[in-house]
Structure formats: C-alpha cells, structure tokens
Motif scaffolding. Structure first.
Motif, PDB file in Angstrom:
ATOM      1  N   ILE A 104      -8.823   8.569  -2.113  1.00 22.96           N
ATOM      2  CA  ILE A 104      -9.144   7.751  -3.289  1.00 22.96           C
ATOM      3  C   ILE A 104      -8.155   6.607  -3.388  1.00 22.96           C
ATOM      4  O   ILE A 104      -6.945   6.826  -3.497  1.00 22.96           O
ATOM      5  N   MET A 105      -8.693   5.382  -3.331  1.00 20.79           N
ATOM      6  CA  MET A 105      -7.857   4.178  -3.473  1.00 20.79           C
ATOM      7  C   MET A 105      -7.906   3.763  -4.932  1.00 20.79           C
ATOM      8  O   MET A 105      -8.981   3.575  -5.502  1.00 20.79           O
ATOM      9  N   ASN A 106      -6.741   3.632  -5.553  1.00 21.73           N
ATOM     10  CA  ASN A 106      -6.668   3.348  -6.981  1.00 21.73           C
ATOM     11  C   ASN A 106      -6.363   1.881  -7.264  1.00 21.73           C
ATOM     12  O   ASN A 106      -5.872   1.163  -6.403  1.00 21.73           O
ATOM     13  N   LEU A 117      -2.962   4.881  -2.584  1.00 23.01           N
ATOM     14  CA  LEU A 117      -4.017   5.613  -1.880  1.00 23.01           C
ATOM     15  C   LEU A 117      -3.676   7.093  -1.872  1.00 23.01           C
ATOM     16  O   LEU A 117      -2.648   7.495  -1.329  1.00 23.01           O
ATOM     17  N   ASN A 118      -4.503   7.901  -2.530  1.00 21.69           N
ATOM     18  CA  ASN A 118      -4.286   9.351  -2.593  1.00 21.69           C
ATOM     19  C   ASN A 118      -5.219  10.044  -1.626  1.00 21.69           C
ATOM     20  O   ASN A 118      -6.429   9.853  -1.686  1.00 21.69           O
ATOM     21  N   GLU A 159       5.213   3.868   1.945  1.00 26.04           N
ATOM     22  CA  GLU A 159       4.640   2.535   2.042  1.00 26.04           C
ATOM     23  C   GLU A 159       4.165   2.291   3.474  1.00 26.04           C
ATOM     24  O   GLU A 159       4.926   2.471   4.421  1.00 26.04           O
ATOM     25  N   VAL A 160       2.889   1.952   3.627  1.00 28.69           N
ATOM     26  CA  VAL A 160       2.349   1.630   4.957  1.00 28.69           C
ATOM     27  C   VAL A 160       1.578   0.314   4.863  1.00 28.69           C
ATOM     28  O   VAL A 160       1.327  -0.193   3.781  1.00 28.69           O
ATOM     29  N   HIS A 161       1.220  -0.243   6.048  1.00 31.42           N
ATOM     30  CA  HIS A 161       0.451  -1.493   6.053  1.00 31.42           C
ATOM     31  C   HIS A 161      -1.030  -1.230   5.881  1.00 31.42           C
ATOM     32  O   HIS A 161      -1.722  -1.933   5.150  1.00 31.42           O
ATOM     33  N   GLN A 162      -1.514  -0.207   6.639  1.00 34.48           N
ATOM     34  CA  GLN A 162      -2.952   0.015   6.706  1.00 34.48           C
ATOM     35  C   GLN A 162      -3.250   1.464   7.009  1.00 34.48           C
ATOM     36  O   GLN A 162      -2.474   2.126   7.708  1.00 34.48           O
ATOM     37  N   VAL A 163      -4.356   1.964   6.454  1.00 39.06           N
ATOM     38  CA  VAL A 163      -4.795   3.315   6.780  1.00 39.06           C
ATOM     39  C   VAL A 163      -6.252   3.247   7.234  1.00 39.06           C
ATOM     40  O   VAL A 163      -7.114   2.756   6.499  1.00 39.06           O
ATOM     41  N   ASP A 164      -6.512   3.703   8.461  1.00 38.41           N
ATOM     42  CA  ASP A 164      -7.885   3.756   8.954  1.00 38.41           C
ATOM     43  C   ASP A 164      -8.386   5.180   8.803  1.00 38.41           C
ATOM     44  O   ASP A 164      -7.692   6.140   9.145  1.00 38.41           O
ATOM     45  N   LEU A 220       0.855  -1.193   0.000  1.00 38.07           N
ATOM     46  CA  LEU A 220       0.000   0.000   0.000  1.00 38.07           C
ATOM     47  C   LEU A 220       0.887   1.237   0.000  1.00 38.07           C
ATOM     48  O   LEU A 220       1.705   1.420   0.897  1.00 38.07           O
ATOM     49  N   VAL A 221       0.766   2.048  -1.059  1.00 39.83           N
ATOM     50  CA  VAL A 221       1.567   3.274  -1.169  1.00 39.83           C
ATOM     51  C   VAL A 221       0.645   4.464  -0.961  1.00 39.83           C
ATOM     52  O   VAL A 221      -0.413   4.554  -1.575  1.00 39.83           O
ATOM     53  N   VAL A 222       1.062   5.371  -0.072  1.00 46.80           N
ATOM     54  CA  VAL A 222       0.197   6.497   0.295  1.00 46.80           C
ATOM     55  C   VAL A 222       0.779   7.833  -0.151  1.00 46.80           C
ATOM     56  O   VAL A 222       1.965   8.088   0.017  1.00 46.80           O
TER      57      VAL A 222
END
Lengths: 149, 276
Positions: free
Chosen positions: A82-84, A89-90, A32-37, A16-18
């Motif tokens: 917005i997840m592409n 993830l933008n 790069e992260v694992h998860q975004v809440d 996951l790239v943010v």
C-alpha cells in the motif's frame, strides 16, 4: 474495475520510505529507497517517491528494492503493498526470501512433484492446490532465471 | 508459641510430611518459573515483530481516517488461551468481556482459548457463536492466526462489520493491561474521508479485508501470549517465594517441637531417676 484517485496528492515529499514486514520478521523499517518494483495481481509496477497512493495485492513473485547500494530482490509468497499519500510504502507479506537463499534444484524437484500430483489428483481440492503450487514454482524458476542473467 | 498444643512425636511427623510436600512443590514452581522466563524472552521477541507487522498493516486505517458506522454490527473476540497458572490473565479478559456484553447483550462472541470460554459460558452462553482451543502452548504462528480468521469470516452464524479484539497488552515483564483492539471492515475504510486519494482494483478489496482481519488477530494472539508468559513467570515466582516462607515457618516450628520433646524426655528421665 479499477478505481482512480479523485484527490490530488498534497505537497510532494521527495523520498520513498519503505516498511516491509512479515509476521515473524521485520525485514525493513523506515528504510529510504529510490524505487520498488513489484509483481501485483493487477500487473507489474514500479513505485517511486510520491507515486499516486495505491493498494496492490501481491502475486507470488519478486520484490525488487532499488537503493543507493544497488538492488535487493526478495521472492514473496503474497500479501499487500500500500502506497500512502505521505510517500510511505507499506508492504505486508506472509513469507519472503532473498533470491540468493533459494535453491534452484529444490524448486525444480518440487515443481516436478506438483505436476505429478496435478496429473494424478482425483478430487478438485487436490487439483487446485497442486495448480497453485505449480504457479508458485514456475514463478520462482523465472525469478531465479532472471537473476542469473 | 503460647497456646499451642504440646509437641509430641505424632505432630512432629505431621510437620515433617508437610515440609517434604511443600519443598517438592516449591521445586516444581521454581522450575516452572525458569521455563516461563525462557518462554517470555522468546514470546517478547515474537511480539515485537508482530507489533511492527500489525502496525504496518493498520497504517491504512490510520491514514484513511476511518470512522465506525453508527449502526454497525460488532463482534467481540476474546483472545485467551487454554493454559492456566498465569495469575489474573484469563479472569481479567473474562471481566472486561462480561462488561462489554452487559452493555451490548446482543453482540456475537467468539472465544479463543478454553480458560476464558469456561468463565464466559456461565454468564453469556447464548452469545458464544464459536470457540477455538489448542491455543497457548506455543507462540502463535501466522498460519494459525489466518486459519482462525478464515473460519470466523466464513462462519454463517457470525455476522459482523466491526470486531473488538479483547486481548492482554504486554506492558512490562511484571504488568499487563486488558485492552481492546479495533478492527474496521473494508466497507468502512472505503467510506472514509482520505480514501479518495487511493487507486485500487475493486476485486482485491475482499482479499484485503480478510488479510487485515488476519493481521489484527495475529498481533492480538502473539502479544497476548507474551503477556501470559510474563504473568506465569510472576505467578510462579510468587508461589516459590510463598512456599519458601511456609518452609521457613514450619522448620522453626519443627525445631522448637523437637527441642520440646527432648526437654520433656529429659525431665521424665531425671524425675524418674530422682524417685529411685
């Protein structure tokens, strides 16, 4: 109504790239992260790598980025996430601050002021603006309280 | 120099006055250059961030593969400012805007900034639907950009699908390029080939449209401001250099004139003395 994706995702990317940008600051770029809440208008959700592409409007609330070094929480005023399909993830938000940078006493004081304003307001516009402020400060308070736990 | 009038006290005085005036002007342009230099550094920093913000916002359009609809109404927004003394910044914007309007005579036009408005009002007054000023003194904030975006979107006289934002792209500290940034409405994004992959609530689409519009406008305003500050710095640098050249030329003229006056005085005295 909620519209669902009619096309299946391509080959899974695995990470996951943010990109997290404010008009005046680039908070995260290609991180790069694992998860975004996040706290979206449609409800709270957690995004992992290769999450189905989605467009979410953010409510004033907490964005939690969970990576190798733990979790970093920001309070955002609002915006869009917005997840592409390429697992990018933008996030564009108008204002964002780390929870630790927010003063709980200032929040409490401002909340009291907004409540007073809402009670004494004569016209609709002032009442609505005060109601928005109250929602924001209550959200801030619960975010700070959640962090304190 | 041959052919020049003989210097006398009166013309020497004129040259002295000119020298004083031009020296003052060059001091002013030199300090304006310093100020513009500082502003350029800050404006460039803001622009780099605004570019990241704008590109992140515009990624959806890239990924969805949006195409402009055939019969779409397009709005031209000229992103200029109120401030002058910045070289070709505003005239370049006006020229490109006039070129577009010549090809699309019915297109509505929104002008940001008095300088471009003055130039466009003469040629295409009927296209100007609204204009904004109080732009250019400081780095544009998102609050200002979203206010403009909001006003344009809510204006019943301005009906549009797509928008072309004519702004000055910052190429380098000494170069800018007038370019067009495209805005695609959410209605076209929804029709695009790759959009089927996305999940969303229908009721956020209007907000997304407004947000994307404000984000594009913000990028154009902040980058345009940076280009303008850099151009102002260059213009003031050239003005100071030109003033310096004139000062050198006039000083030489003054000194030659002064020597000619002294020589003539001496000749008068000597011929007068020898006549005695």
């Amino acid at each position: 109504t909620r519209l669902y994706a009619s096309e299946a995702a391509g080959v899974p990317v695995g990470k996951l790239v943010v990109n997290f940008a404010l008009p005046h600051e680039s908070v995260m770029a290609n991180k790069e992260v694992h998860q975004v809440d996040m706290s979206a208008v449609s409800g709270d959700l957690g995004v992992l790598a290769d999450h189905v592409p989605t467009i979410e409007q953010l409510k004033p609330g907490v964005l939690d980025f969970i990576g190798d070094s733990g979790s970093q929480k920001y309070f955002v005023s609002g915006g869009f996430a917005i997840m592409n399909p390429n697992s990018v993830l933008n996030i564009n938000a108008v204002e964002a601050f780390k929870l630790e940078d927010i003063d709980p006493q200032a929040v409490a004081a401002n909340l009291a002021e907004s409540q007073r304003l809402a009670a004494s307001a004569k016209d609709e516009l002032t009442k609505e603006a005060a109601a928005i402020e109250i929602e924001l400060y209550e959200s801030l308070q619960s975010a700070l309280a959640g962090r304190a736990k | 120099a041959l052919g020049q009038q003989t210097r006398n006290m009166a013309t020497l005085k004129e040259i002295q006055t000119r020298l004083k005036s031009i020296t003052n002007i060059s001091k002013i342009t030199a300090s304006m250059k310093m100020i513009a230099s500082t502003k350029t550094t800050r404006a460039q920093r803001a622009m780099n961030v605004a570019r990241v913000y704008g590109k992140t916002s515009g990624d959806l359009v890239e990924q969805a593969g949006v195409q402009k609809a055939e019969s779409a109404n397009e709005l031209l927004i000229t992103v200029s400012s109120d401030k002058g003394l910045c070289g070709g910044i505003h005239s370049s914007l006006a020229r490109q805007s006039r070129k577009y309007l010549a090809e699309h005579p019915e297109a509505p036009l929104v002008v940001l900034g008095d300088k471009a408005k003055m130039q466009l009002q003469r040629a295409y007054p009927q296209n100007i639907k609204s204009s904004f000023n109080q732009i250019g003194a400081t780095i544009p904030t998102f609050e200002e950009s979203s206010e403009i975006a909001s006003t344009v979107l809510n204006d019943k006289d301005v009906v549009f699908d797509n928008a072309k934002l004519m702004y000055n792209k910052f190429v380098s500290a000494i170069a800018f390029e007038t370019s067009a940034m495209e805005f695609y409405p959410i209605s076209q994004i929804v029709e695009s080939p790759n959009f089927k992959a996305y999940e969303f609530q229908e009721d956020v689409l209007t907000n997304l449209n407004e947000f994307l519009f404000a984000n594009s406008l913000h990028w154009a305003l902040v980058e345009g401001h940076a280009a303008e500050m850099a151009a102002k710095r260059t213009a003031m640098e050239n003005a100071t250099k030109n003033a310096g050249d004139i000062i050198n030329r006039l000083t030489l003229q003054y000194n030659r004139g002064r020597q000619a006056v002294i020589t003539n005085e001496l000749i008068d005295i000597i011929t007068g003395a020898s006549a005695l």
